[in-house]
Scaffold this motif. Structure first.
Motif, PDB file in Angstrom:
ATOM      1  N   LEU A 100      -8.073   5.972  -3.092  1.00 27.61           N
ATOM      2  CA  LEU A 100      -8.406   6.105  -1.693  1.00 27.61           C
ATOM      3  C   LEU A 100      -9.557   7.916  -1.480  1.00 27.61           C
ATOM      4  O   LEU A 100     -10.520   7.616  -1.213  1.00 27.61           O
ATOM      5  CB  LEU A 100      -7.759   5.631  -0.533  1.00 27.61           C
ATOM      6  CG  LEU A 100      -7.214   6.830   0.712  1.00 27.61           C
ATOM      7  CD1 LEU A 100      -8.081   6.184   2.023  1.00 27.61           C
ATOM      8  CD2 LEU A 100      -6.599   7.129   1.004  1.00 27.61           C
ATOM      9  N   MET A 131      -1.527   7.492   3.254  1.00 28.75           N
ATOM     10  CA  MET A 131      -2.850   7.988   3.473  1.00 28.75           C
ATOM     11  C   MET A 131      -3.669   9.153   4.344  1.00 28.75           C
ATOM     12  O   MET A 131      -4.315  10.452   3.833  1.00 28.75           O
ATOM     13  CB  MET A 131      -4.028   7.355   5.295  1.00 28.75           C
ATOM     14  CG  MET A 131      -4.173   5.736   4.073  1.00 28.75           C
ATOM     15  SD  MET A 131      -5.149   5.021   4.616  1.00 28.75           S
ATOM     16  CE  MET A 131      -4.917   4.202   6.358  1.00 28.75           C
ATOM     17  N   ILE A 139     -11.575   6.280   8.932  1.00 29.79           N
ATOM     18  CA  ILE A 139     -11.268   5.036   8.352  1.00 29.79           C
ATOM     19  C   ILE A 139     -10.072   4.266   9.156  1.00 29.79           C
ATOM     20  O   ILE A 139      -9.619   5.067  10.037  1.00 29.79           O
ATOM     21  CB  ILE A 139     -10.179   6.104   7.044  1.00 29.79           C
ATOM     22  CG1 ILE A 139     -10.579   7.018   6.276  1.00 29.79           C
ATOM     23  CG2 ILE A 139      -9.651   4.831   6.036  1.00 29.79           C
ATOM     24  CD1 ILE A 139      -9.725   7.570   5.052  1.00 29.79           C
ATOM     25  N   LEU A 180     -12.105  -1.131   1.869  1.00 32.16           N
ATOM     26  CA  LEU A 180     -10.902  -0.619   0.339  1.00 32.16           C
ATOM     27  C   LEU A 180      -9.802  -2.039   0.972  1.00 32.16           C
ATOM     28  O   LEU A 180      -9.072  -1.899   1.699  1.00 32.16           O
ATOM     29  CB  LEU A 180     -10.954   0.704   0.598  1.00 32.16           C
ATOM     30  CG  LEU A 180     -10.141   1.567  -0.212  1.00 32.16           C
ATOM     31  CD1 LEU A 180     -10.361   0.547  -2.108  1.00 32.16           C
ATOM     32  CD2 LEU A 180      -9.354   2.691   0.575  1.00 32.16           C
ATOM     33  N   THR A 184       0.212  -1.718  -0.096  1.00 30.67           N
ATOM     34  CA  THR A 184       0.202   0.236  -0.304  1.00 30.67           C
ATOM     35  C   THR A 184       0.807   1.686   0.170  1.00 30.67           C
ATOM     36  O   THR A 184       0.755   1.842  -0.578  1.00 30.67           O
ATOM     37  CB  THR A 184      -0.942  -0.252   0.983  1.00 30.67           C
ATOM     38  OG1 THR A 184      -1.724  -1.551   1.208  1.00 30.67           O
ATOM     39  CG2 THR A 184      -2.185   1.629   1.110  1.00 30.67           C
ATOM     40  N   LYS A 189      -6.147  -3.282   0.847  1.00 38.73           N
ATOM     41  CA  LYS A 189      -5.161  -3.371   0.494  1.00 38.73           C
ATOM     42  C   LYS A 189      -4.817  -4.064  -0.323  1.00 38.73           C
ATOM     43  O   LYS A 189      -4.731  -5.600  -0.615  1.00 38.73           O
ATOM     44  CB  LYS A 189      -4.251  -3.141   1.595  1.00 38.73           C
ATOM     45  CG  LYS A 189      -4.974  -2.568   2.927  1.00 38.73           C
ATOM     46  CD  LYS A 189      -4.035  -2.117   3.780  1.00 38.73           C
ATOM     47  CE  LYS A 189      -3.937  -1.606   4.797  1.00 38.73           C
ATOM     48  NZ  LYS A 189      -3.683  -1.239   6.457  1.00 38.73           N
ATOM     49  N   VAL A 235     -10.298  -0.307   5.693  1.00 36.39           N
ATOM     50  CA  VAL A 235      -8.668  -0.644   4.974  1.00 36.39           C
ATOM     51  C   VAL A 235      -8.619  -1.972   6.001  1.00 36.39           C
ATOM     52  O   VAL A 235      -8.350  -1.788   6.892  1.00 36.39           O
ATOM     53  CB  VAL A 235      -8.056   0.479   4.376  1.00 36.39           C
ATOM     54  CG1 VAL A 235      -9.045   1.399   3.781  1.00 36.39           C
ATOM     55  CG2 VAL A 235      -7.420   1.168   6.206  1.00 36.39           C
TER      56      VAL A 235
END
Length: 536
Positions: free
Chosen positions: A520, A430, A463, A511, A196, A513, A492
């Motif tokens: 994202l 992120m 998140i 979501l 990621t 990885k 995630v």
């Protein structure tokens, strides 16, 4: 401490004055002392009292101390011997004493504290040896008991075996696959965290650099990282912990992209041909899982062509249902008789010899395709090869629709986002990216820290990584929603158990990885917009 509780030391010396001094010093140090003047008397007292340590003078009237020491160690090896002498003090004398079995050699006269310290040191060794012997005895007993249990179990397992042989074999296969699945799933989780950060940063470098050389290097590295992402997806598919992510997939493009992987897997004696319908629309599928299914079918075909042959991959409209597209994988191998075709999709069924196949390849393909809303059929004759046909649903969304969705507005408008992930690199990627495109971002490296920040941050979106040490993401979200009942969440993870996630949070957005920054941004925008659109 009473005399009976004190450690007993046998003091052996024929000279009364020296014996008296040593006895006095030992008693002052807290020991109980018994005395002997000769070697014979010492041996008798050892047998009678079994003291843990003997303070043994070398020069005795009947048997010299070296011989007494040797006899003690032969008959009572657990008794420690501290050899002493005021006469035999040379190096060779100490060597003789130690070779006779003495645990230590002390030249007399010795200071009282030195004598006590030497004895205490030997007693510590004695206690350690006793503990080790006790542990060994316990382990020996446990091993013996366990061995007896296993022998008893084996005797039971060997009984009514003819009837249970097939069932036991299938059970062992299932256990092996489960264990390997757990291992590969764990490895994939760790690699996905790494990928990621790698994929995300490479994507940003590739998009922002103006130097052709840097662009080329970033592109090469990005492609390698994407291949790593596909590998982890295959590992997760094998472990069967990954939830299917169906989307609009360009079937022809998937086949062309997989050509290198297929060539490496099949070897030089298998020719690969493709006959792809140029007008074939997109299909509804999980890209990674469909690629794994194609690889499984190709490997099965390879095994059916031990002397080489041709593998033909075809895409075409379904002859009976215009809402479907057919993907066909055909070989020129040995073919299947009708009874094998009837059982080909059964889990653990295989015609390969033991150790050559798990019997899960076709059953996995069948399960995945059915889960994606499609179907699988087999056409085969002995000596005429085999054709496996996957019937896949057409996708309503075409290329233009997919491109439009990807190009949708993804920038933030100063919404407050709380990012929770224990992986420093992933969290940093992120946080920096979301802040750059217009969000106000706060970060936490574990669930408790996130909950502590919640009341001051008052996030509009959380998140959160599902798989974290200690409290998992679903439990953190439950606690957070006690404070903010309508708090939107985007999970995630590289290895979330889908069943556990759905049981904990229902249909929460997810979501997987590794993801690219654009993915994202899109997922964040959708999560925030879905909450806004649901308000009256």
């Amino acid at each position: 401490m009473s005399n009976s509780e004190k450690t007993v030391i046998l003091n052996v010396d024929d000279l009364e004055s020296q014996r008296y001094v040593k006895t006095r010093d030992l008693q002052a140090a807290g020991f109980a002392v018994i005395e002997a003047q000769t070697g014979a008397e010492a041996l008798r007292l050892i047998e009678q009292h079994m003291p843990p340590l003997v303070l043994l003078d070398v020069q005795l009237p009947d048997i010299n101390g070296f011989e007494v020491c040797s006899f003690i160690k032969q008959k009572w090896p657990q008794v420690m011997v501290l050899q002493t002498s005021a006469t035999f003090t040379a190096s060779e004398h100490r060597v003789i004493g130690l070779n006779a079995g003495a645990d230590s050699y002390l030249v007399q006269p010795a200071e009282p504290l030195e004598l006590a310290a030497a004895i205490n040191a030997l007693l510590r060794v004695r206690r350690s040896e006793d503990a080790l012997r006790s542990l060994n005895a316990t382990l020996d007993k446990q091993v013996q008991e366990r061995t007896e249990e296993l022998e008893k179990a084996n005797r039971k397992l060997r009984q009514e075996i003819a009837q249970r042989q097939k069932a036991e074999s299938e059970l062992l296969q299932a256990q092996k696959m489960e264990a390997v699945g757990q291992l590969t799933g764990g490895l994939a989780h760790d690699f996905n965290n790494l990928l990621t950060a790698v994929v995300g940063n490479l994507d940003l470098i590739r998009a922002r650099t103006t130097e052709p050389r840097i662009t080329r290097l970033a592109e090469n590295a990005f492609k390698a990282a994407e291949r790593g992402s596909k590998l982890t997806a295959q590992l997760l598919a094998f472990s069967r912990t990954q939830k299917l992510a169906t989307q609009s997939v360009d079937l022809n493009r998937l086949i062309l992209d997989a050509s290198d992987l297929l060539s490496q897997s099949l070897g030089a004696n298998i020719a690969i041909k493709t006959d792809l319908d140029a007008g074939a629309p997109f299909v509804v599928a999980d890209y990674n899982q469909l690629e794994v299914s194609l690889l499984n079918l190709a490997i099965n075909a390879r095994d059916a062509m031990p002397d080489g042959g041709t593998l033909t991959i075809t895409t075409a409209p379904n002859q009976t249902d215009d809402r479907r597209i057919t993907l066909s994988v055909k070989d020129t191998g040995t073919g299947m008789p009708p009874d094998v075709i009837a059982r080909a999709f059964d889990p653990f069924f295989t015609t390969k010899p033991p150790g050559k196949g798990t019997g899960l390849g076709l059953s996995q393909v069948y399960g995945l395709v059915r889960q994606m809303g499609g179907d699988v059929d087999i056409k085969s004759e002995v000596g005429q090869g085999t054709s496996i046909q996957l019937s896949l649903r057409r996708s309503i969304a075409g290329t233009e629709t997919a491109a439009a969705a990807q190009g949708a507005a993804e920038s933030g408008h100063a919404e407050r986002i709380l990012v929770v992930d224990d992986d420093h690199d992933v969290r940093g990627l992120m946080t920096s990216f979301l802040a750059e495109i217009g969000y106000v971002v706060h970060e936490a490296d574990h669930g408790n820290a996130a909950l502590a920040m919640q009341t001051t941050v008052n996030p509009q979106l959380m998140i959160i990584d599902f798989s974290m040490p200690g409290t998992n993401g679903a439990e953190v979200v439950k606690a957070a929603r006690v404070v903010q009942p309508t708090l939107p969440v985007l999970f995630v993870s590289g290895y979330a158990d889908s069943a556990a996630l759905e049981a904990a949070m229902g249909s929460a957005p997810f979501l997987r990885k590794p993801f690219r920054p654009a993915e994202l941004a899109s997922a964040v925008r959708m999560a925030l917009d879905s909450v806004s659109s649901s308000k009256p």
